[in-house]
Design an enzyme around this catalytic site. Sequence first.
Site, PDB file in Angstrom:
ATOM      1  CG  HIS A 429      30.539 -33.016 -15.739  1.00 58.61           C
ATOM      2  ND1 HIS A 429      29.255 -33.369 -16.108  1.00 58.61           N
ATOM      3  CD2 HIS A 429      30.742 -31.763 -16.205  1.00 58.61           C
ATOM      4  CE1 HIS A 429      28.716 -32.373 -16.782  1.00 58.61           C
ATOM      5  NE2 HIS A 429      29.599 -31.398 -16.861  1.00 58.61           N
ATOM      6  NE  ARG A 519      22.779 -43.468  20.818  1.00 59.61           N
ATOM      7  CZ  ARG A 519      22.120 -42.426  20.316  1.00 59.61           C
ATOM      8  NH1 ARG A 519      22.515 -41.890  19.173  1.00 59.61           N
ATOM      9  NH2 ARG A 519      21.074 -41.921  20.939  1.00 59.61           N
ATOM     10  NE  ARG A 587      26.586 -45.247  24.947  1.00 65.30           N
ATOM     11  CZ  ARG A 587      25.291 -45.426  24.656  1.00 65.30           C
ATOM     12  NH1 ARG A 587      24.348 -44.947  25.458  1.00 65.30           N
ATOM     13  NH2 ARG A 587      24.938 -46.049  23.551  1.00 65.30           N
ATOM     14  CD  GLU A 689      23.801 -46.303  31.354  1.00 68.03           C
ATOM     15  OE1 GLU A 689      22.977 -46.197  30.427  1.00 68.03           O
ATOM     16  OE2 GLU A 689      25.000 -46.570  31.168  1.00 68.03           O
ATOM     17  N   GLY A 710      21.315 -41.206  31.486  1.00 65.97           N
ATOM     18  CA  GLY A 710      20.713 -42.040  30.451  1.00 65.97           C
ATOM     19  C   GLY A 710      19.297 -42.389  30.884  1.00 65.97           C
ATOM     20  CB  SER A 711      16.119 -40.552  30.597  1.00 67.83           C
ATOM     21  OG  SER A 711      16.003 -40.478  29.198  1.00 67.83           O
ATOM     22  CG  ASN A 712      16.094 -44.421  26.612  1.00 64.84           C
ATOM     23  OD1 ASN A 712      15.204 -43.613  26.843  1.00 64.84           O
ATOM     24  ND2 ASN A 712      16.657 -44.540  25.423  1.00 64.84           N
ATOM     25  CG  ASP A 713      19.884 -48.687  30.148  1.00 63.40           C
ATOM     26  OD1 ASP A 713      18.942 -49.362  29.693  1.00 63.40           O
ATOM     27  OD2 ASP A 713      21.057 -48.809  29.762  1.00 63.40           O
ATOM     28  CB  CYS A 760      22.762 -38.251  26.416  1.00 63.34           C
ATOM     29  SG  CYS A 760      23.260 -39.702  27.376  1.00 63.34           S
TER      30      CYS A 760
END
Length: 806
Positions: A429, A519, A587, A689, A710-713, A760
């Site tokens: 409710h 992820r 992934r 990556e 994977g631009s970070n790694d 990504c």
Amino acid sequence: MSAPQDSSVYIRPFAEIGIDDIPSVGGKNASLGEMYRELTPRGVKVPDGFAVTAGAYWAFLERSGLDQQLRTILEGLDTRDMDDLRNRGRRARQAILDAEMPQEIEAAIVASYERLSSAVDRPVDVAVRSSATAEDLPDASFAGQQETYLNVQGAPMLLETCKRCFASLYTDRAISYRVDKGFDHFKVGLSIGIQRMVRSDLAASGVMFSIDTETGFRDAVLINASYGLGENVVQGSINPDEYYVFKPTLGQGFRPILQKLIGTKEFKLIYDVGGGRMTRNVPVPPEDRARFAITDDEILQLARWACLIEEHYSARRGRPTPMDMEWAKDGRTGELFIVQARPETVQSQKKPDTLEVYRLKAPGRVLVSGRSVGEKIGRGPVRIIKRVQDLHQFRDGEVLVTDKTDPDWEPTMKKAAAIVTNRGGRTCHAAIVSRELGLPAVVGTERGTEILRDGQEVTVSDAEGDTGFVYEGLIDFEVQRQDLRHLGRPATKIMMNVGNPEEAFRLSFLPSDGVGLAREEFIISTYIKIHPLALLDYGQPEDPAVRAEIDRLTAGYDDKPAFFVEKLAQGVAMIGAAFYPRDVIVRLSDFKTNEYANLVGGRRYEPTEENPMLGFRGASRYYDPRYRAGFALECRAMKKVRDEMGLTNVKLMIPFCRTVDEGRRVLAEMEKHGLKRGHHGLEVYVMCEIPSNVILADEFAEIFDGFSIGSNDLTQLVLGVDRDSEIVAHIFDERNEAVKKMIAEVIRAARARGRKIGICGQAPSDYPEFARFLVEQGIDSISLNPDAVLRTTLSVLELESATAGV
């Protein structure tokens, strides 16, 4: 007494009524008749019954003089004056209860009840439900405004209950609701539905929607379930199980149960045999609370019926009509039944032209959490109300905190900044009324009234997915609104990074081309929490504390590895379904060893590494004997998503794949578990990556369907910077020329080989100029954090337009 020759003025069997009869039998009864007449032949089971017409109600009022008496009682009423409302409502109800019902109406009711009882050769037990003639309209729910009585048996009790139903048209909440909605009290009649009881007191029951009640996502059926009679779920007296089923692939013959959340189901409502009351609540044994109330087959059967009912009503009304239904399972026969159906009146009325997103501007300390209702944020001082008699203490703009609400609370609820309850699921409710009023609410917190304090300033947030949070203090928030009517789509695909399945339905309304990165890690760490090998080794000697924690987390699952498979599959499926048929690239697990070790039971299986970032992670784990069995569970989950649920829009991606040979070994491992690249359209991507992925892009393109940068790694490994080191953090920058040259090179290579390529990583979300660089290089897709999707879409549209004009 004897019934008149033509009793149809007062009585209509379900088999003879339908939607067109709302003026005479009300929305609830018209719907029951419509389903009984039209959908029973298609397999939807509806208990038989009959309606006492609104004509009987008007005749009762006229012949007893109640019509004039009630006008006098209600004249000059101010519904904002709670004392006046209570006094007049009580007088109106008592007047009806004291009046004599005409004999011919009583005779018609008894004769129809006896015909219904003849099928079982005894006085049948029935549910007696009020059905207002203005009820269950597409834009007004009248949810719970009038009374329902269960386990009514015998003609004398039935007649008394019918009179109580007539009186319930003048409960305080019903009077207030009609005034708020602009309905004339004396143009709203009351019909009564008398329906054979389903013995769900011996089994289970609940409610069901053919639309997601929080986001308006139309491709899912939401089912709540608990033991016993259904009033506990409707009233929010317990925290029920919650199941989601995906409609598009259900219709294709798949078994797409997207989510199963076990509720606490503390009590069940049963018949009070031999007692003074008709029903009573009893505790549910712990072993039953830890189990799901119904089976997977029953979940799917209910969902199929929901689709049939929605399709039928949509065709009858000539427009999409999502439905709100109640169901029950008979414990004697094991049969399922639909006992009510009405149009959903909140999400289905919203216009999709404008996207409205609420977002907290700062983090806060969580005081309590529960199930979110809606997607808004509200703030204010807490007011704890434990009894309906104390509602006069409530002030406008306060946060109402209580155990649960019922329709008597509605005049007060509309004054609240937000609502928090201990009990109830998202179809209780409090949830239904909060949605209708546009209020944020968090239900089922279990201890909200204990933890929160009167006068304490709090922020109630439903803007973070299925879990709602009550934060300490008044936290600033913002509301972003975007007109979607004229927003174009860029040639470069704009996708999203999505980790939290709870947010997937809401995020699906953002203008995007799908999910470029889903992820697994969030699903594993949040919903599973256990190392997969610890589940596989459950039968072996184990640390007692670890075993106890595994038992707690896997309640309801005797097969422990199946818990991992099902929860991972459901998490991925929620995301896959939200964006169906758009691509969702999942992934596979990319935990580092230290992160795996932190899962329950994980330390037993994970080595200690000096540099986990460059160690035993990603592809190298999948074929290694030390983790191969765990990866098999991941593969089983993905196969379940694609083959059992039919979500073939889910693509898979391999992270941190150092060599081409390693890629082949992973693909071979996946094939062992039924995930063969190309089979049933399965595409497998590889993360780009590592510099080797760029240098050997042609070779990787031979065995994979595409790349996701994977631009970070990649930045970390190109520049030789540990991105976790504060000392050299200032060097880490995806916009560095060396990184950009790597990215430009792999985009050229992928396009030359006819392979898809996207990105990504974090950079496009943070730096608009980096997104422009990617578009200029000809990247196929950019996957962004959700909060950057609209901004980047507008930027890319502008860039593409400028480029086209050159």
